[in-house]
Every structure is written in structure tokens, then in C-alpha cells.
Motif scaffolding. Structure first.
Motif, PDB file in Angstrom:
ATOM      1  N   LYS A 180       0.940  -1.267  -0.003  1.00  0.00           N
ATOM      2  CA  LYS A 180      -0.021   0.060  -0.192  1.00  0.00           C
ATOM      3  C   LYS A 180       0.782   1.168   0.146  1.00  0.00           C
ATOM      4  N   LYS A 181       0.610   2.014  -1.089  1.00  0.00           N
ATOM      5  CA  LYS A 181       1.448   3.474  -0.979  1.00  0.00           C
ATOM      6  C   LYS A 181       0.438   4.718  -0.938  1.00  0.00           C
ATOM      7  N   ILE A 182       0.917   5.605  -0.028  1.00  0.00           N
ATOM      8  CA  ILE A 182       0.358   6.914   0.083  1.00  0.00           C
ATOM      9  C   ILE A 182       0.363   7.547  -1.377  1.00  0.00           C
ATOM     10  N   SER A 183      -0.597   8.027  -1.678  1.00  0.00           N
ATOM     11  CA  SER A 183      -0.825   8.937  -3.011  1.00  0.00           C
ATOM     12  C   SER A 183       0.210  10.089  -2.985  1.00  0.00           C
ATOM     13  N   ASP A 184       0.426  10.730  -4.040  1.00  0.00           N
ATOM     14  CA  ASP A 184       1.455  11.863  -4.149  1.00  0.00           C
ATOM     15  C   ASP A 184       0.634  13.235  -3.296  1.00  0.00           C
ATOM     16  N   GLU A 185      -0.756  13.117  -3.821  1.00  0.00           N
ATOM     17  CA  GLU A 185      -1.706  14.398  -3.290  1.00  0.00           C
ATOM     18  C   GLU A 185      -1.690  14.186  -1.711  1.00  0.00           C
ATOM     19  N   ASP A 186      -1.804  13.061  -1.072  1.00  0.00           N
ATOM     20  CA  ASP A 186      -1.833  12.753   0.227  1.00  0.00           C
ATOM     21  C   ASP A 186      -0.618  13.077   0.948  1.00  0.00           C
ATOM     22  N   PHE A 187       0.376  12.756   0.424  1.00  0.00           N
ATOM     23  CA  PHE A 187       1.820  12.987   0.921  1.00  0.00           C
ATOM     24  C   PHE A 187       2.092  14.415   0.951  1.00  0.00           C
ATOM     25  N   GLN A 188       2.029  15.145  -0.163  1.00  0.00           N
ATOM     26  CA  GLN A 188       2.037  16.520  -0.181  1.00  0.00           C
ATOM     27  C   GLN A 188       1.228  17.280   0.956  1.00  0.00           C
ATOM     28  N   PHE A 189       0.109  16.707   1.185  1.00  0.00           N
ATOM     29  CA  PHE A 189      -0.691  17.234   2.291  1.00  0.00           C
ATOM     30  C   PHE A 189       0.056  17.270   3.657  1.00  0.00           C
ATOM     31  N   ILE A 190       0.459  15.945   3.896  1.00  0.00           N
ATOM     32  CA  ILE A 190       1.332  15.923   4.998  1.00  0.00           C
ATOM     33  C   ILE A 190       2.562  16.665   4.983  1.00  0.00           C
ATOM     34  N   LEU A 191       3.183  16.854   4.174  1.00  0.00           N
ATOM     35  CA  LEU A 191       4.637  17.494   4.155  1.00  0.00           C
ATOM     36  C   LEU A 191       4.163  19.004   4.315  1.00  0.00           C
ATOM     37  N   GLU A 192       3.050  19.420   3.814  1.00  0.00           N
ATOM     38  CA  GLU A 192       2.526  20.905   3.971  1.00  0.00           C
ATOM     39  C   GLU A 192       2.109  21.195   5.348  1.00  0.00           C
ATOM     40  N   THR A 193       1.624  20.404   6.103  1.00  0.00           N
ATOM     41  CA  THR A 193       1.399  20.439   7.245  1.00  0.00           C
ATOM     42  C   THR A 193       2.672  20.877   8.362  1.00  0.00           C
ATOM     43  N   GLY A 194       3.649  20.070   7.836  1.00  0.00           N
ATOM     44  CA  GLY A 194       5.032  20.287   8.438  1.00  0.00           C
ATOM     45  C   GLY A 194       5.748  21.717   8.100  1.00  0.00           C
ATOM     46  N   ARG A 195       5.450  22.112   6.906  1.00  0.00           N
ATOM     47  CA  ARG A 195       5.967  23.291   6.329  1.00  0.00           C
ATOM     48  C   ARG A 195       5.384  24.289   6.829  1.00  0.00           C
ATOM     49  N   LEU A 196       4.219  24.369   7.253  1.00  0.00           N
ATOM     50  CA  LEU A 196       3.127  25.321   7.995  1.00  0.00           C
ATOM     51  C   LEU A 196       3.169  25.577   9.448  1.00  0.00           C
ATOM     52  N   SER A 197       3.842  24.617   9.927  1.00  0.00           N
ATOM     53  CA  SER A 197       4.239  24.410  11.623  1.00  0.00           C
ATOM     54  C   SER A 197       4.776  25.642  12.101  1.00  0.00           C
ATOM     55  N   PRO A 198       4.317  26.044  13.339  1.00  0.00           N
ATOM     56  CA  PRO A 198       4.873  26.946  13.984  1.00  0.00           C
ATOM     57  C   PRO A 198       6.531  26.793  14.489  1.00  0.00           C
ATOM     58  N   SER A 199       7.207  27.763  14.641  1.00  0.00           N
ATOM     59  CA  SER A 199       8.507  27.585  15.141  1.00  0.00           C
ATOM     60  C   SER A 199       9.025  28.745  15.967  1.00  0.00           C
ATOM     61  N   SER A 200       9.784  28.753  16.915  1.00  0.00           N
ATOM     62  CA  SER A 200      10.136  29.838  17.746  1.00  0.00           C
ATOM     63  C   SER A 200      10.657  31.009  16.850  1.00  0.00           C
ATOM     64  N   PHE A 201      10.306  32.115  17.078  1.00  0.00           N
ATOM     65  CA  PHE A 201      10.543  33.357  16.232  1.00  0.00           C
ATOM     66  C   PHE A 201      10.272  33.108  14.799  1.00  0.00           C
ATOM     67  N   GLY A 202       9.480  31.715  14.324  1.00  0.00           N
ATOM     68  CA  GLY A 202       9.338  31.783  13.100  1.00  0.00           C
ATOM     69  C   GLY A 202      10.456  31.507  12.096  1.00  0.00           C
ATOM     70  N   PHE A 203      11.529  30.717  12.717  1.00  0.00           N
ATOM     71  CA  PHE A 203      12.875  30.744  12.048  1.00  0.00           C
ATOM     72  C   PHE A 203      12.808  29.350  11.169  1.00  0.00           C
ATOM     73  N   GLU A 204      11.707  28.381  11.575  1.00  0.00           N
ATOM     74  CA  GLU A 204      11.653  27.208  10.895  1.00  0.00           C
ATOM     75  C   GLU A 204      13.029  26.515  10.480  1.00  0.00           C
ATOM     76  N   PRO A 205      13.902  26.029  11.521  1.00  0.00           N
ATOM     77  CA  PRO A 205      15.232  25.579  11.753  1.00  0.00           C
ATOM     78  C   PRO A 205      15.325  24.183  11.251  1.00  0.00           C
ATOM     79  N   TRP A 206      14.319  23.722  10.053  1.00  0.00           N
ATOM     80  CA  TRP A 206      14.287  22.370   9.867  1.00  0.00           C
ATOM     81  C   TRP A 206      14.310  22.196   8.272  1.00  0.00           C
ATOM     82  N   ARG A 207      14.601  20.959   7.951  1.00  0.00           N
ATOM     83  CA  ARG A 207      14.559  20.201   6.392  1.00  0.00           C
ATOM     84  C   ARG A 207      14.318  19.040   6.474  1.00  0.00           C
ATOM     85  N   PHE A 208      13.201  18.705   5.570  1.00  0.00           N
ATOM     86  CA  PHE A 208      12.731  17.290   5.459  1.00  0.00           C
ATOM     87  C   PHE A 208      13.309  16.750   4.273  1.00  0.00           C
TER      88      PHE A 208
END
Length: 222
Positions: free
Chosen positions: A25-53
Motif C-alpha cells: 500500500k502506497k500513499i498517494s502523491d496528493e496525500d503525502f504533499q498534504f502531510i508535508l505541507e502541515t510540516g511546512r506550515l508548523s509554528p517555530s520559535s521566532f518563525g525561523f523554521e530551523p528544519w529540513r525534511f
């Protein structure tokens, strides 16, 4: 927009640390882009987004993870998608640094007349309030805490659309980080490994969720 409280609670009850994934079973591209987008839109201290996926599709890299990360060995080859979450190194998060300046100017679009004040707030926070600049390990851990906000949001978002996940800390951190660097996945002067996470569909139904009673974890201070 409104989502029912029950729908959100249902997702939290559905979500579990998936132990075994169905490799068919594989996740569709649309669904996984949605999951990644929730990570991208997440809050971070001072809004500096110190992450990479890093979405690991490479078979050899997945084998490397299987052979060295005990917490991932039963999951990384069968799950649909596997993400390595990195955080920025302390040297790149200094108040005067290029990255912080880029975030404030080019991403947050802070006017020049307000930028110095914002920079001063962050400098005081990182140098005095939390004392991050005095200890690179503390600075790294602070960045990791930000990445866990994004991780948690992706775990919840995936559960809300019926996708399973497993947050993975079961690995030798320094060794795993070095192995990724040796494979050329990132520049160690800029990034360091924080945590990993698998996504896919469960192969077997999990046991019922167990948690402490709310009275054991919540205290009202009046």
C-alpha cells in the motif's frame, strides 16, 4: 472553517506508533504533499523554521537506515514514505547570521525600521534568556524542539486522513548523522539529524490505545 472536536479526537485515538507496515500500500502523491505541507506550515520559535525534511526514496539509503537504526529496521523498507528531519546547526542560527537575516527580510518581510528591534529580541533570547549561544548542544536541542512541533503536526495530519506513522528516535545519533553526511545528503556545517519518521498503512490492527487518566496529567493552578 470548522472541524468537529470529535473528528480530531477520533484521529488521536486512531494514531499509534505503527510497528508493521503493509508494503503493498502506497500513499498517494496528493496525500503525502498534504502531510508535508502541515510540516511546512508548523509554528517555530521566532518563525525561523530551523528544519529540513528529506524524503528518502533511494533504496540504498533505506537499507543504510535499516542496518543502522534499530528503531527503523522493521519499518523503513515496508513503509510507503520515510522522512529524515534535519535541524540547522547553531552557527547558522545566530542573530547576525545570513539565515536569520534572510528569514526576517525575505520570508517575514519585516520592514528595515523594525528589523533591528526584532533582531535584538532574538539576540537577547538566544544569548541571555535561554543562553543558547553559550552551549552549542543546548542550541541544537532547541532547534530539535522546533522540529518536533512539525513532526507532531505531520503525525496528527496523517492520522486525520487515515494514514499511519511512526516517529523514530531509535538510532545512534552521531553515527547515523555521519553516515548521512558521508552519503552526501547534507552539509554538516549547516544541518544535523534530529529525528526520523515513517508513513504508510498498517499491516495489522494495533492494541487499544492506553493513556493515563486526565486527572493524573493535568493540574489546575487557581
Amino acid at each position: 472553517m470548522s472541524i468537529s472536536k470529535q473528528a480530531i479526537l477520533d484521529a488521536f485515538h486512531y494514531r499509534h506508533a505503527c510497528k508493521q507496515y503493509d508494503p503493498t500500500k502506497k500513499i498517494s502523491d496528493e496525500d503525502f504533499q498534504f502531510i508535508l505541507e502541515t510540516g511546512r506550515l508548523s509554528p517555530s520559535s521566532f518563525g525561523f523554521e530551523p528544519w529540513r525534511f528529506l524524503v528518502i526514496e533511494n533504496h540504498a539509503i533505506r537499507e543504510l537506515i535499516r542496518d543502522n537504526a534499530w528503531g527503523a529496521k522493521d519499518k523503513v523498507m515496508d513503509c510507503s514514505h520515510f522522512v529524515v528531519i534535519l535541524v540547522r546547526q547553531p552557527e547558522t542560527l545566530l542573530a547576525d547570521g545570513e539565515y536569520v537575516q534572510h528569514m526576517m527580510r525575505d520570508v517575514h518581510h519585516i520592514p528595515e525600521e523594525a528589523l533591528k528591534m526584532r533582531q535584538g529580541f532574538y539576540r537577547n533570547f538566544s544569548e541571555k534568556d535561554f543562553g543558547l549561544t553559550q552551549d552549542p548542544v543546548a542550541f541544537y536541542h532547541w532547534a530539535c524542539r522546533q522540529s518536533y512541533i512539525a513532526l507532531a503536526n505531520m503525525l496528527t495530519a496523517s492520522a486525520m486522513i487515515g494514514i499511519d506513522s511512526t516517529a523514530i528516535e531509535g538510532f545512534p545519533l552521531e553515527k547515523m548523522d555521519q553516515l548521512f553526511v558521508e552519503k552526501g545528503l547534507y552539509d554538516p556545517k549547516v544541518y544535523k539529524l534530529s529525528v526520523m519518521v515513517a508513513f504508510g498503512y498498517r499491516a495489522v490492527e494495533p492494541k487499544a490505545k492506553t493513556r493515563q487518566a486526565i486527572s493524573d496529567v493535568v493540574e489546575w493552578v487557581k
